[in-house]
Design a protein around this motif. Structure first.
Motif, PDB file in Angstrom:
ATOM      1  N   VAL A  51       0.874  -1.175   0.000  1.00 33.43           N
ATOM      2  CA  VAL A  51       0.000   0.000   0.000  1.00 33.43           C
ATOM      3  C   VAL A  51       0.917   1.233   0.000  1.00 33.43           C
ATOM      4  O   VAL A  51       1.751   1.378   0.887  1.00 33.43           O
ATOM      5  CB  VAL A  51      -0.912   0.016   1.251  1.00 33.43           C
ATOM      6  N   PRO A  52       0.798   2.086  -1.027  1.00 35.21           N
ATOM      7  CA  PRO A  52       1.683   3.252  -1.096  1.00 35.21           C
ATOM      8  C   PRO A  52       1.617   4.100   0.179  1.00 35.21           C
ATOM      9  O   PRO A  52       0.535   4.453   0.637  1.00 35.21           O
ATOM     10  CB  PRO A  52       1.153   4.045  -2.296  1.00 35.21           C
ATOM     11  N   SER A  53       2.773   4.431   0.707  1.00 39.14           N
ATOM     12  CA  SER A  53       2.823   5.154   1.979  1.00 39.14           C
ATOM     13  C   SER A  53       2.194   6.535   1.899  1.00 39.14           C
ATOM     14  O   SER A  53       1.704   7.055   2.893  1.00 39.14           O
ATOM     15  CB  SER A  53       4.274   5.307   2.439  1.00 39.14           C
ATOM     16  N   THR A  54       2.215   7.119   0.701  1.00 36.32           N
ATOM     17  CA  THR A  54       1.650   8.465   0.587  1.00 36.32           C
ATOM     18  C   THR A  54       0.158   8.476   0.917  1.00 36.32           C
ATOM     19  O   THR A  54      -0.389   9.519   1.249  1.00 36.32           O
ATOM     20  CB  THR A  54       1.820   9.011  -0.846  1.00 36.32           C
ATOM     21  N   THR A  55      -0.482   7.317   0.782  1.00 39.05           N
ATOM     22  CA  THR A  55      -1.924   7.284   1.028  1.00 39.05           C
ATOM     23  C   THR A  55      -2.225   6.928   2.472  1.00 39.05           C
ATOM     24  O   THR A  55      -3.364   7.022   2.914  1.00 39.05           O
ATOM     25  CB  THR A  55      -2.604   6.228   0.134  1.00 39.05           C
ATOM     26  N   LEU A  56      -1.187   6.488   3.164  1.00 43.77           N
ATOM     27  CA  LEU A  56      -1.388   5.928   4.496  1.00 43.77           C
ATOM     28  C   LEU A  56      -1.474   7.018   5.555  1.00 43.77           C
ATOM     29  O   LEU A  56      -0.660   7.921   5.607  1.00 43.77           O
ATOM     30  CB  LEU A  56      -0.184   5.024   4.793  1.00 43.77           C
ATOM     31  N   ARG A  57      -2.497   6.912   6.412  1.00 43.27           N
ATOM     32  CA  ARG A  57      -2.628   7.899   7.481  1.00 43.27           C
ATOM     33  C   ARG A  57      -2.339   7.289   8.847  1.00 43.27           C
ATOM     34  O   ARG A  57      -1.778   7.925   9.719  1.00 43.27           O
ATOM     35  CB  ARG A  57      -4.036   8.512   7.464  1.00 43.27           C
ATOM     36  N   GLU A  58      -2.753   6.055   9.019  1.00 44.08           N
ATOM     37  CA  GLU A  58      -2.640   5.462  10.342  1.00 44.08           C
ATOM     38  C   GLU A  58      -2.783   3.945  10.227  1.00 44.08           C
ATOM     39  O   GLU A  58      -3.376   3.462   9.266  1.00 44.08           O
ATOM     40  CB  GLU A  58      -3.798   5.989  11.199  1.00 44.08           C
ATOM     41  N   THR A  59      -2.223   3.224  11.195  1.00 43.90           N
ATOM     42  CA  THR A  59      -2.473   1.779  11.223  1.00 43.90           C
ATOM     43  C   THR A  59      -2.959   1.430  12.629  1.00 43.90           C
ATOM     44  O   THR A  59      -2.629   2.117  13.596  1.00 43.90           O
ATOM     45  CB  THR A  59      -1.185   0.966  10.946  1.00 43.90           C
ATOM     46  N   MET A  60      -3.737   0.378  12.723  1.00 42.60           N
ATOM     47  CA  MET A  60      -4.188  -0.012  14.070  1.00 42.60           C
ATOM     48  C   MET A  60      -4.549  -1.487  14.105  1.00 42.60           C
ATOM     49  O   MET A  60      -4.792  -2.101  13.062  1.00 42.60           O
ATOM     50  CB  MET A  60      -5.386   0.847  14.493  1.00 42.60           C
ATOM     51  N   ARG A  61      -4.559  -2.045  15.296  1.00 39.65           N
ATOM     52  CA  ARG A  61      -4.973  -3.435  15.458  1.00 39.65           C
ATOM     53  C   ARG A  61      -6.488  -3.484  15.384  1.00 39.65           C
ATOM     54  O   ARG A  61      -7.171  -2.564  15.831  1.00 39.65           O
ATOM     55  CB  ARG A  61      -4.523  -3.982  16.828  1.00 39.65           C
ATOM     56  N   GLY A  62      -6.968  -4.587  14.845  1.00 34.40           N
ATOM     57  CA  GLY A  62      -8.413  -4.751  14.734  1.00 34.40           C
ATOM     58  C   GLY A  62      -9.098  -4.711  16.087  1.00 34.40           C
ATOM     59  O   GLY A  62     -10.232  -4.243  16.228  1.00 34.40           O
TER      60      GLY A  62
END
Lengths: 721, 124
Positions: free
Chosen positions: A586-597
């Motif tokens: 997933v391109p990093s430029t589009t990434l805002r945040e990551t989280m556990r389900g």
């Protein structure tokens, strides 16, 4: 490619540079930098375009360049007192030069008889004839426009008249005496060379007259002591002989001797016929230069030597050493380096798997290899990078024409012109940028009266800037106009059915409406922005470049459009994720945040589908595995991870993935050539272990209705929590 | 030995054309980008003949000729100037500046060779 074709290509490439010099010069002159060298540089640029165009027979281009050159010549010689007066006209002329070059390049015929073109040439001619542009449409234009630049045939001879010379051409043998003066030698002419060149015309017999030769110790190297009597057979005409002696016409005496006379080279052989025709008297004194023959013509250019001197004294514009390389070669190189980077990653992985990576020597070498290949990659990418300056320069025309059509006064300021961007990005940026600038002028800047009422200067300002910021190229267009009328945008969107009447949108959402297909707030269809191309096209073009565009506006103060672009199209920083046993990026430029389900709060929202609630914001959920067809809908998100992404349209979504592996730079490998467009997939890459990973097209998976439906399916399957 | 020719023009297109025409005609061709570059190459190459443009940055054609003629070693060097105008006053200026001859742009290869022959006495 034949030599001629490649020269043509060279010419067009050079025209780009020359037009850049010209535009640059005009901009400086506009900023009241009346440095003579600036005008000289513009003059030379236009002159070179004319020269090249003449060689290829691009007549319309030659004529236009010539008209401009004439005025520039007057400008640099101070015959035009206030350069500021003619500058707008010159800039229009410069714009036309762009058009003509483009017409020749593309082979699209240019209508030279078009009224506006004729008018432009007339105005240019008038600017010159009058010495000022005060009355640009005055009459003398007519005559000049017609004659344009026509190379006149070689003028030979200040000798008698042609009618007299003509009959001689039938004569079988010509005899004449040739007496060089000192200047002939000083200028590097060689009597012997000239006599040899005569052989082209027929058999030549020469007889040197040594009478004038001084004793050797008194002779000067450049002394003119000799003369020759020449007999030329073969029926050459006097005109032909004179052509051979063209260069020395004023530095030698050429006396045609009567054909009937014998070898006596005297001037009195046959009475009644003027036997000696003196071509020209050369100078007799040693050092003196001959005076200019007759009064100088009205448009004579004064010597340019002083300007050359002053140019040398000025800091010379540094000559960039450069070579031109076919883009394809660079791209092949980029591809190879991409492979190298992949091989390096594979090597490093297999070494660590085999345990060899424990060896300090291996670690060191591997580190070096990695560093080198990374640097090599960066350097090669930099080859493709070009400054945005030419692109920005082209935009000044857009603004100029836009302001004229919209009836407002606008000046364009630029900043960060040296910022370098990938060549392809620059090329594909021209259209969206043009459109956005037109918009800024057409919809943003108010007319002068309105501005005055608002306490603003009559002239609006548009700032076009470029900069590198955190691994991206940021291009901003800022105007000091009226700003975006959010209420009108809302009303329009409701009217067009883009949003429900009761929708409550954030400011950013409202701005984003402007990028929706079919949206236009222009109350009138203008020449500029009403061409059926909307901001939606701008957005999709920017998006296609892997970039995004956002708007920010303050009512009454102005609007800023921000375009952010990746530095290169060949490498992307990405987040590696795992999905149904596959690795994806997933391109990093589009990434805002990551989280556990487990940490995610998922809710079902009416008809809109399941959403993630994050700090009070609702974000639609997208089951990536389902969306890309890897598996059935997942029923439990607790064991999975969520990636909060944002599409280039500013639309957010939470992607459900199995696991997050980590961030990595990957080389983009296109898919479309082999597989066509794959929905949800932008491209592919090769990972360190040699396996292939697909790169997710976030705009597609997060940016449309399908995404919402996916989420709906997911929730129906899982049951809302 | 073919004649060594140094061609000076700031336009890449013109340099390309000169190089092509001269090489085609069998001359050994060397190129320079402006007067200053021309003076450098002159020492390097020691050409038999120089062809130079007039309007150039840094050092223009007239300045170049001045510098060459000021150097005793190059006084007899044939220098042809390239001019877009065939106007007599330009030729006069070129001549007064010390040019050996001139070539009117756009030039035809035969014209080029004929001008070279007239100042060197050789075709190639």
């Amino acid at each position: 490619m034949t030599g001629r074709d490649s020269l043509r290509e060279t010419f067009f490439q050079e025209c780009e540079d020359l037009l850049e010099v010209m535009t640059d010069g005009f901009a400086r002159l506009e900023a009241a930098e009346r440095d003579p060298e600036t005008i000289n540089a513009v003059f030379r640029a236009v002159h070179s375009i004319k020269g090249g165009a003449g060689a290829f027979g691009f007549e319309a281009l030659v004529r236009c360049a010539h008209a401009l050159e004439d005025v520039l010549d007057d400008m640099r010689n101070g015959r035009i007192a206030d350069a500021g007066l003619v500058l707008p006209l010159m800039m229009r002329g410069g714009d036309r030069l762009f058009d003509l070059v483009e017409a020749e390049r593309t082979g699209v015929p240019f209508d030279e008889t078009a009224a506006d073109h004729r008018a432009l040439l007339q105005e240019l001619a008038a600017a010159r004839a009058d010495g000022s542009a005060a009355s640009p449409l005055s009459a003398p234009a007519e005559a000049r426009e017609e004659d344009g630049f026509v190379p006149t045939p070689l003028a030979i001879l200040p000798l008698g008249d042609a009618a007299e010379a003509a009959p001689d051409s039938s004569l079988p043998t010509l005899r004449f005496r040739f007496t060089p003066t000192r200047t002939l030698y000083i200028n590097g002419n060689d009597p012997v060379a000239l006599l040899r060149a005569l052989r082209e015309l027929g058999p030549v017999t020469t007889e040197a007259t040594l009478d004038g030769l001084p004793p050797l110790d008194a002779a000067q190297w450049d002394g003119a002591y000799l003369s020759w009597t020449v007999t030329l057979e073969g029926g050459a005409s006097r005109a032909e002989v004179l052509e051979v002696f063209e260069f020395v016409a004023e530095d030698a005496r050429l006396e045609f001797l009567d054909e009937m006379a014998d070898a006596q080279p005297t001037a009195t052989a046959v009475p009644g016929i003027a036997p000696v025709r003196r071509l020209t008297l050369g100078l007799s004194s040693d050092e003196a230069m001959p005076p200019a023959p007759g009064p100088a013509p009205a448009h004579a250019s004064p010597p340019v030597v002083p300007s050359a001197r002053s140019a040398a004294a000025h800091a010379p514009p540094e000559a960039r050493q450069s070579i031109r390389v076919d883009l394809e070669r660079v791209d092949r190189l980029i591809n190879l380096v991409g492979e190298l980077v992949i091989s390096e990653a594979m090597l490093s992985q297999s070494l660590s798997q085999s345990g060899a990576a424990q060896d300090p020597a291996v670690v060191t070498s591997l580190g070096q290899l990695k560093q080198l290949s990374t640097e090599l990659q960066e350097r090669i990418m930099a080859i493709r990078a070009q400054s945005v300056k030419p692109l920005f320069q082209r935009m000044s025309r857009i603004v100029r024409e836009g302001a004229a059509a919209a009836g407002c006064e606008v000046r364009l300021l630029t900043d960060g012109e040296a910022t370098e961007v990938d060549k392809t990005v620059i090329e594909r940026l021209a259209d969206p940028l043009t459109h956005m600038l037109r918009n800024a002028v057409d919809h943003g800047i108010e007319d002068p009266e309105t501005r005055e009422e608002a306490g603003k200067p009559r002239q609006g300002t548009v700032l076009l800037s470029a900069a590198h910021r955190s691994g991206q190229v940021i291009i901003e267009i800022t105007d000091d106009g009226a700003g975006i009328d959010t209420e009108r945008v809302l009303a329009k969107a409701v009217e067009k059915g883009l949003i429900p009447a009761e929708a409550e949108l954030s400011e950013q959402d409202i701005y984003n409406l402007l990028f929706e297909p079919g949206f236009s707030t222009a109350p009138r269809i203008s020449d500029l922005s009403g061409r059926g191309v909307g901001m939606d096209v701008v957005r999709s073009e920017i998006r296609a470049l892997g970039g995004r565009v956002t708007l920010h506006s303050v009512r009454g103060r102005g609007t800023t459009a921000t375009i952010s672009l990746p530095l290169t199209l060949a490498v992307v920083e990405g987040m590696l994720i795992e999905l149904a046993g596959e690795t994806l990026v997933v391109p990093s430029t589009t990434l805002r945040e990551t989280m556990r389900g487990t940490d995610a709060a998922i809710h079902r929202m009416g008809a809109g589908g399941p959403v993630l609630v994050m700090r009070g914001e609702l974000v639609p959920l997208v089951d990536l595995g389902l969306r890309l067809g890897y598996r059935a809908a997942c029923t439990d998100t607790t064991e999975r991870s969520l990636l909060l992404v944002e599409s280039s349209a500013g639309r957010r979504a939470a992607l459900i993935v199995d696991d997050i592996i980590g961030q990595r730079e990957v080389v983009i490998k296109g898919l479309s050539e082999n597989y066509g467009q794959v929905p949800g997939i932008a491209a592919a890459t090769i990972l360190g272990d040699g396996s292939i990973a697909l790169i997710v097209d976030v705009d597609q998976v997060a940016g449309n209705e399908t995404a919402l439906r996916d989420a709906d399916t997911l929730l129906s399957a899982a049951g809302a929590r | 030995m073919p004649l060594k020719i140094l061609a000076i023009d700031d336009s890449r297109t013109m340099r390309g054309m000169l190089s092509e025409a001269l090489t085609e005609a069998g001359f050994e061709t060397h190129l320079a980008e402006d007067g200053e570059d021309g003076l450098r190459k002159l020492e390097e190459v020691q050409p038999d003949l120089v062809i130079t443009d007039i309007n150039m940055p840094r050092l223009d054609g007239f300045g170049f000729i001045d510098a060459v003629r000021a150097d005793r070693r190059h006084r007899g060097l044939p220098i042809l100037v390239l001019t877009t105008e065939s106007a007599q006053d330009l030729k006069d200026r070129a001549r007064r500046a010390g040019a050996t001859g001139w070539i009117v742009k756009p030039f035809h290869e035969t014209k080029l060779v004929s001008a070279i022959r007239r100042v060197t006495g050789r075709g190639v």
